[in-house]
Design a protein around this motif. Structure first.
Motif, PDB file in Angstrom:
ATOM      1  N   GLU A 203     -33.612  29.795 -14.916  1.00  0.00           N
ATOM      2  CA  GLU A 203     -32.966  29.997 -16.216  1.00  0.00           C
ATOM      3  C   GLU A 203     -33.924  29.628 -17.359  1.00  0.00           C
ATOM      4  N   GLU A 204     -34.687  28.539 -17.176  1.00  0.00           N
ATOM      5  CA  GLU A 204     -35.647  28.122 -18.207  1.00  0.00           C
ATOM      6  C   GLU A 204     -36.784  29.125 -18.346  1.00  0.00           C
ATOM      7  N   VAL A 205     -37.255  29.626 -17.230  1.00  0.00           N
ATOM      8  CA  VAL A 205     -38.342  30.606 -17.258  1.00  0.00           C
ATOM      9  C   VAL A 205     -37.913  31.869 -17.999  1.00  0.00           C
ATOM     10  N   MET A 206     -36.661  32.281 -17.787  1.00  0.00           N
ATOM     11  CA  MET A 206     -36.184  33.509 -18.424  1.00  0.00           C
ATOM     12  C   MET A 206     -35.962  33.359 -19.929  1.00  0.00           C
ATOM     13  N   LEU A 207     -36.117  32.153 -20.441  1.00  0.00           N
ATOM     14  CA  LEU A 207     -36.000  31.928 -21.883  1.00  0.00           C
ATOM     15  C   LEU A 207     -37.363  31.946 -22.572  1.00  0.00           C
ATOM     16  N   LEU A 218     -37.235  39.414  -0.532  1.00  0.00           N
ATOM     17  CA  LEU A 218     -36.611  38.687   0.566  1.00  0.00           C
ATOM     18  C   LEU A 218     -35.106  38.708   0.361  1.00  0.00           C
ATOM     19  N   PRO A 219     -34.322  38.468   1.404  1.00  0.00           N
ATOM     20  CA  PRO A 219     -32.871  38.386   1.202  1.00  0.00           C
ATOM     21  C   PRO A 219     -32.493  37.370   0.122  1.00  0.00           C
ATOM     22  N   ALA A 220     -33.228  36.272   0.062  1.00  0.00           N
ATOM     23  CA  ALA A 220     -32.915  35.213  -0.898  1.00  0.00           C
ATOM     24  C   ALA A 220     -33.275  35.587  -2.337  1.00  0.00           C
ATOM     25  N   THR A 221     -34.163  36.574  -2.523  1.00  0.00           N
ATOM     26  CA  THR A 221     -34.599  36.943  -3.875  1.00  0.00           C
ATOM     27  C   THR A 221     -33.907  38.201  -4.398  1.00  0.00           C
ATOM     28  N   TYR A 222     -33.039  38.814  -3.593  1.00  0.00           N
ATOM     29  CA  TYR A 222     -32.389  40.058  -3.998  1.00  0.00           C
ATOM     30  C   TYR A 222     -31.540  39.839  -5.251  1.00  0.00           C
ATOM     31  N   LYS A 223     -31.902  40.523  -6.332  1.00  0.00           N
ATOM     32  CA  LYS A 223     -31.209  40.434  -7.620  1.00  0.00           C
ATOM     33  C   LYS A 223     -31.016  38.991  -8.074  1.00  0.00           C
ATOM     34  N   MET A 224     -32.008  38.136  -7.783  1.00  0.00           N
ATOM     35  CA  MET A 224     -31.864  36.736  -8.203  1.00  0.00           C
ATOM     36  C   MET A 224     -31.977  36.607  -9.729  1.00  0.00           C
ATOM     37  N   ILE A 225     -32.615  37.597 -10.372  1.00  0.00           N
ATOM     38  CA  ILE A 225     -32.621  37.635 -11.831  1.00  0.00           C
ATOM     39  C   ILE A 225     -31.406  38.449 -12.255  1.00  0.00           C
ATOM     40  N   THR A 226     -30.375  37.744 -12.601  1.00  0.00           N
ATOM     41  CA  THR A 226     -29.047  38.324 -12.815  1.00  0.00           C
ATOM     42  C   THR A 226     -28.879  38.920 -14.214  1.00  0.00           C
ATOM     43  N   LYS A 227     -27.762  39.575 -14.384  1.00  0.00           N
ATOM     44  CA  LYS A 227     -27.424  40.164 -15.681  1.00  0.00           C
ATOM     45  C   LYS A 227     -27.392  39.094 -16.767  1.00  0.00           C
ATOM     46  N   GLU A 228     -26.837  37.937 -16.428  1.00  0.00           N
ATOM     47  CA  GLU A 228     -26.744  36.851 -17.402  1.00  0.00           C
ATOM     48  C   GLU A 228     -28.133  36.364 -17.812  1.00  0.00           C
ATOM     49  N   MET A 229     -29.027  36.253 -16.842  1.00  0.00           N
ATOM     50  CA  MET A 229     -30.393  35.813 -17.153  1.00  0.00           C
ATOM     51  C   MET A 229     -31.122  36.844 -18.006  1.00  0.00           C
ATOM     52  N   ILE A 230     -30.918  38.107 -17.689  1.00  0.00           N
ATOM     53  CA  ILE A 230     -31.571  39.171 -18.458  1.00  0.00           C
ATOM     54  C   ILE A 230     -31.074  39.169 -19.901  1.00  0.00           C
ATOM     55  N   ALA A 252     -28.773  46.174 -15.043  1.00  0.00           N
ATOM     56  CA  ALA A 252     -28.578  45.279 -16.183  1.00  0.00           C
ATOM     57  C   ALA A 252     -29.822  45.254 -17.066  1.00  0.00           C
ATOM     58  N   LEU A 253     -31.001  45.335 -16.441  1.00  0.00           N
ATOM     59  CA  LEU A 253     -32.245  45.340 -17.206  1.00  0.00           C
ATOM     60  C   LEU A 253     -32.323  46.580 -18.093  1.00  0.00           C
ATOM     61  N   ILE A 254     -31.981  47.730 -17.539  1.00  0.00           N
ATOM     62  CA  ILE A 254     -32.002  48.974 -18.321  1.00  0.00           C
ATOM     63  C   ILE A 254     -31.035  48.868 -19.492  1.00  0.00           C
ATOM     64  N   GLU A 255     -29.871  48.349 -19.207  1.00  0.00           N
ATOM     65  CA  GLU A 255     -28.844  48.210 -20.243  1.00  0.00           C
ATOM     66  C   GLU A 255     -29.351  47.336 -21.396  1.00  0.00           C
ATOM     67  N   GLU A 256     -30.037  46.255 -21.065  1.00  0.00           N
ATOM     68  CA  GLU A 256     -30.534  45.345 -22.097  1.00  0.00           C
ATOM     69  C   GLU A 256     -31.730  45.939 -22.836  1.00  0.00           C
ATOM     70  N   LEU A 257     -32.583  46.658 -22.106  1.00  0.00           N
ATOM     71  CA  LEU A 257     -33.737  47.290 -22.745  1.00  0.00           C
ATOM     72  C   LEU A 257     -33.305  48.382 -23.722  1.00  0.00           C
ATOM     73  N   GLN A 258     -32.198  49.032 -23.434  1.00  0.00           N
ATOM     74  CA  GLN A 258     -31.692  50.088 -24.319  1.00  0.00           C
ATOM     75  C   GLN A 258     -31.281  49.540 -25.681  1.00  0.00           C
ATOM     76  N   LYS A 259     -31.092  48.226 -25.759  1.00  0.00           N
ATOM     77  CA  LYS A 259     -30.759  47.600 -27.047  1.00  0.00           C
ATOM     78  C   LYS A 259     -32.018  47.407 -27.898  1.00  0.00           C
ATOM     79  N   GLY A 260     -33.190  47.548 -27.261  1.00  0.00           N
ATOM     80  CA  GLY A 260     -34.441  47.433 -28.003  1.00  0.00           C
ATOM     81  C   GLY A 260     -34.822  46.018 -28.388  1.00  0.00           C
ATOM     82  N   ARG A 261     -34.210  45.034 -27.757  1.00  0.00           N
ATOM     83  CA  ARG A 261     -34.452  43.638 -28.152  1.00  0.00           C
ATOM     84  C   ARG A 261     -35.823  43.114 -27.744  1.00  0.00           C
TER      85      ARG A 261
END
Length: 333
Positions: A203-207, A218-230, A252-261
């Motif tokens: 969470e800190e890294v994504m900020l 890996l199974p453990a890393t599948y979509k570990m960067i969630t919509k909330e983090m994005i 979720a990444l595409i959706e957020e990128l479409q905002k141009g932020r």
């Protein structure tokens, strides 16, 4: 005692890409090479016959080479080394090779260097808005006064996974005196200190204003960067993904990128080739490339040499650099 026999699986066309003249000399000096003269990759059946008859002690593979199976390993009782002149060995060599005391070498660390250069390239280009300025000048617009580039020096960078690629990237970043936060549950405090990074939560890294993803699939890393983090990525941030698309919730990444932020440089996608109608192709704040971060002329030509040199080190009982151990296997891509 004679030189160990080395079965070289790639045909000449592939060897021209992954094996330098120096590497050929190295093979001839330390091994008795058995070259692939068929002009194409071996089939599974052809490889089985070669393993039965060659008495090979070393095996060299690359892209296009047949996948090694437990059955094939049974046909090669003298085999003691496998060197893969490409990336990951998972899915290409069965882990039962360790029980047979076969040492495995992968050129993935050499590819990491190429990917690290890609990351630095897109990061500097993004900080200076080069794709945008290029487009504007070609459209007849000389300057955008509201758009001013940023410098890399002194920036804070968030790294997802302290992989070999991430470590190669950190070396390239060192002259810029950046502050680095790393999320990696397997990174020990001592290793973090040696890398001159600070351990942090995902969470800190994504900020961070700059984020670079290097996590394996890996199974453990599948979509570990969630919509909330994005959604928490800061405005005007730069996101780089040169590892695996499945680590991120791509929708979720595409959706957020479409905002141009914020801006993203993406080399990997959940579906490859990227469909022509992908929303990503319509966005000006996204720099796209076709899974080529690790593809360079020099990098590919050094692949076989990197593992052959390490195989020679192992024969001399010296410390190896590209060897894959059983302890590494579980957390590898």
């Amino acid at each position: 005692m004679g030189k160990p026999k080395a079965l070289i699986l790639p045909p000449q066309s592939r060897m021209d890409e992954v094996c330098s003249a120096e590497c050929v000399s190295l093979l001839k000096e330390h091994f008795e090479p058995i070259w692939n003269e068929k002009g194409k990759d071996y089939t599974q059946e052809e490889l089985a016959e070669l393993l039965r008859t060659s008495q090979a002690e070393a095996l060299l593979t690359s892209w296009g080479s047949p996948v090694m199976t437990e059955e094939l390993l049974e046909l090669a009782p003298k085999l003691r080394m496998i060197g893969h002149a490409a990336g990951t060995v998972k899915g290409r060599i069965p882990p039962t090779a360790f029980a047979k005391e076969i040492r495995i070498f992968s050129a993935a660390p050499r590819i990491a260097q190429s990917v690290a250069e890609y990351c630095l390239t897109v990061l500097l280009s993004s900080l200076r808005y080069m794709p945008t300025f290029d487009k504007q000048v070609k459209e007849g617009n000389w300057r955008i006064d509201s758009l001013k580039g940023r410098e890399l020096a002194g920036q804070t960078i968030g790294i997802v996974s302290a992989s070999s690629t991430a470590r190669a990237f950190l070396k390239l970043l060192a002259p810029f005196n950046v502050n680095v936060l790393v999320y990696d549950p397997y990174l020990k405090d001592e290793a973090a200190a040696q890398l001159h990074v600070k351990k942090a939560s995902l969470e800190e890294v994504m900020l961070c204003p700059i984020i670079s993803i290097h996590a394996p699939k890996l199974p453990a890393t599948y979509k570990m960067i969630t919509k909330e983090m994005i959604s928490s990525i800061p405005d005007k941030a730069i996101l780089i993904n040169s590892s695996r698309a499945d680590v991120v919730d791509e929708e979720a990444l595409i959706e957020e990128l479409q905002k141009g932020r914020f801006f993203a440089a993406l080399d990997v996608f959940t579906k490859e080739p990227l469909p022509a109608d992908s929303p990503l192709t319509k966005l000006d704040n996204v720099l796209l490339s076709s899974h080529v971060a690790g593809a360079t002329v020099e990098g590919h030509l050094a692949l076989m040499q990197s593992v052959v040199e390490d195989m020679v080190r192992s024969m001399k009982q010296e410390k190896t650099m590209t060897e894959v151990t059983q302890a590494m296997w579980e957390n590898m891509a």
